[in-house]
Design an enzyme around this catalytic site. Structure first.
Site, short mmCIF file in Angstrom:
data_model
loop_
_atom_site.label_atom_id
_atom_site.label_comp_id
_atom_site.label_asym_id
_atom_site.label_seq_id
_atom_site.Cartn_x
_atom_site.Cartn_y
_atom_site.Cartn_z
N GLU A 53 1.72 10.44 1.75
CA GLU A 53 0.48 10.22 1.01
C GLU A 53 0.22 11.23 -0.10
OE1 GLU A 53 -2.84 9.76 3.64
OE2 GLU A 53 -1.94 8.09 4.70
N GLU A 59 2.03 4.41 9.20
CA GLU A 59 0.77 4.75 9.87
C GLU A 59 -0.16 3.56 9.82
OE1 GLU A 59 -1.45 8.20 8.54
OE2 GLU A 59 0.38 9.39 8.38
#
Ligand code: FCB
Length: 451
Positions: free
Chosen positions: A174, A359
């Site tokens: 991320e 995720e």
């Protein structure tokens, strides 16, 4: 909107070798921050600043996974978990980020990988999940182009140590969060608010990713390397052209910022309009490095947005009108179908790159009743998202696997320990691990796939 929950019939859409796993990250679980020569990181420093973490906590002890990893892997094994995504703390290997190797850090991760082997669990290793060595931040951190080269040296070393035994590497987790939350609005480490720096940081993160992929290829390993992006499915409020354009602009902010350079080798044509300017850091040849072919794209998916055009809004002339009737404890709107649409759109827009969900999960307020946690909301959340995976597979999306966020409750960044995403409850006073109902449910699902 009707919600479809998981049904065993949907199993037929999953290929035999579909990867089911759980995910974590170093700073959120390891603790042991002063152990065996680990260098300080920007998250240690950030947590020490007053008022930035909701409960004033830090990751100094966290789940004490540094000392308890064997027990954690034994528990995973008992749940039938055969795949585990985790990150390396750069500063355990290189306390100053660059330069001298810390032998004890190498020993720690070597033993951890040995233990995973012993428990029959296959690793997916993230090189960077936000814990930059403080020594590199002192030299400008990700705003300094040199950090990208330091990362490439670190990556190259990790490949030399572990490339023969780890089959899946992720360069970054991320980078959007590092850039925007860490340097745009300053609610993550290093706590900077500087729009121009944010754009440069994002560019350097992508450059470092490309350099690491080059290093991996040069070393000639047979495994896979990719990057993990947090993506948000964006819908226009209406079919009006101005709302569709608003959704495109917010799509560039959430997704295209990283997807376009990495998968297309260019910044979006809407970039200047969305961000006000181009990154000053761009140098000739950077985009070719950034767009190195990757073996997979990792997607972290939690939520979605609905947006409308708003001439008076400073945020790319858009207004967020996402319904809030179903939200998690993070106040993140829930929509499993968003994951399906995201996967299908990605596949159509960016071509055939294989995908993993690296995720996905749900924060809820968990209550221990005896030795059980009845986390029904989490089970429903996962169930709804598994339907999305099944649908996407049916539509021909090359989805290879899914890692649930997260194995056990842990340090949730700015929220400290106040938000819990774990399948396993952690009693912080005793460090006891207590599988929640969702852990039993997930274990049962994995077992049924094994048959
Ligand atoms: C993601 C992070 C992960 C965790 C989840 C809830 O943004 O990658 O570490 O905090 O959100």
């Amino acid at each position: 909107m009707g919600i479809t929950l998981w049904d065993d019939m949907m199993k037929v859409n999953f290929p035999k070798d579909f990867v089911w796993g759980v995910a974590s990250s170093s700073y959120q679980i390891e603790g042991g921050v002063n152990k065996d020569g680990r260098g300080s990181t920007i998250w240690d420093d950030f947590c020490a600043m007053p008022g930035v973490i909701a409960d004033g906590s830090d990751g100094a002890v966290a789940c004490d996974h540094y000392h308890r990893y064997r027990g954690d892997f034994a528990l995973m094994q008992s749940m039938g978990i055969k795949h585990y995504r985790f990150s390396l703390a750069w500063s355990r290997l290189y306390p100053d980020g660059d330069g001298e190797l810390n032998q004890a850090g190498l020993t720690f991760y070597t033993r951890l990988l040995d233990a995973l082997d012993e428990y029959g669990i296959e690793p997916m290793v993230t090189l960077y999940h936000w814990d930059l060595p403080s020594a590199l931040q002192a030299r400008g951190g990700w705003a300094n182009r040199e950090t990208a080269y330091a990362f490439a040296r670190y990556a190259k070393a990790v490949f030399a140590f572990f490339g023969h035994r780890v089959r899946r590497f992720i360069t970054h987790n991320e980078p959007w969060c590092t850039a925007y939350l860490g340097h745009g609005i300053g609610i993550h480490a290093p706590g900077i608010r500087d729009h121009a720096q944010m754009l440069d940081v994002a560019h350097h993160l992508m450059l470092s990713h490309g350099l690491a992929v080059q290093a991996y290829r040069a070393a000639g390993f047979a495994g896979e390397i990719g990057i993990t992006l947090n993506l948000n499915q964006v819908y226009p409020e209406t079919e009006r052209a101005e709302d569709i354009l608003a959704a495109e602009r917010i799509g560039v902010f959430h997704n295209g910022w990283f997807l376009d350079p990495i998968l297309k080798g260019s910044y979006s044509g809407l970039f200047g309009e969305v961000f006000g300017k181009m990154p000053a850091a761009i140098q000739e040849g950077d985009l070719e490095v950034i767009a190195q072919p990757i073996d997979f794209l990792g997607i972290n998916y939690y939520s979605y947005s609905v947006v409308a055009h708003d001439e008076n809004s400073a945020h790319a002339k858009t207004r967020n009108v996402t319904p809030h009737d179903r939200v998690t404890d993070m106040d993140w709107p829930i929509l499993g179908q968003g994951l399906r649409d995201l996967l299908i759109d990605l596949h159509q827009t960016y071509g055939k790159v294989p995908l993993y969900i690296t995720e996905n999960g749900c924060a809820q307020i968990d209550r221990l009743e005896g030795d059980r946690v009845h986390d029904i909301l989490r089970i429903n959340y996962l169930s709804e998202h598994f339907v999305a995976l099944s649908d996407a597979l049916l539509q021909g999306v090359p989805l290879l696997g899914y890692y649930a966020w997260t194995f056990m409750d842990n340090f949730e960044w700015g929220y400290g320990y106040t938000k819990t995403f774990g399948l396993v409850y952690v009693d912080w006073a005793t460090q006891t691990r207590i599988p929640k109902d969702s852990a039993f449910w997930y274990a049962e699902l994995l077992r049924s796939f094994d048959h």
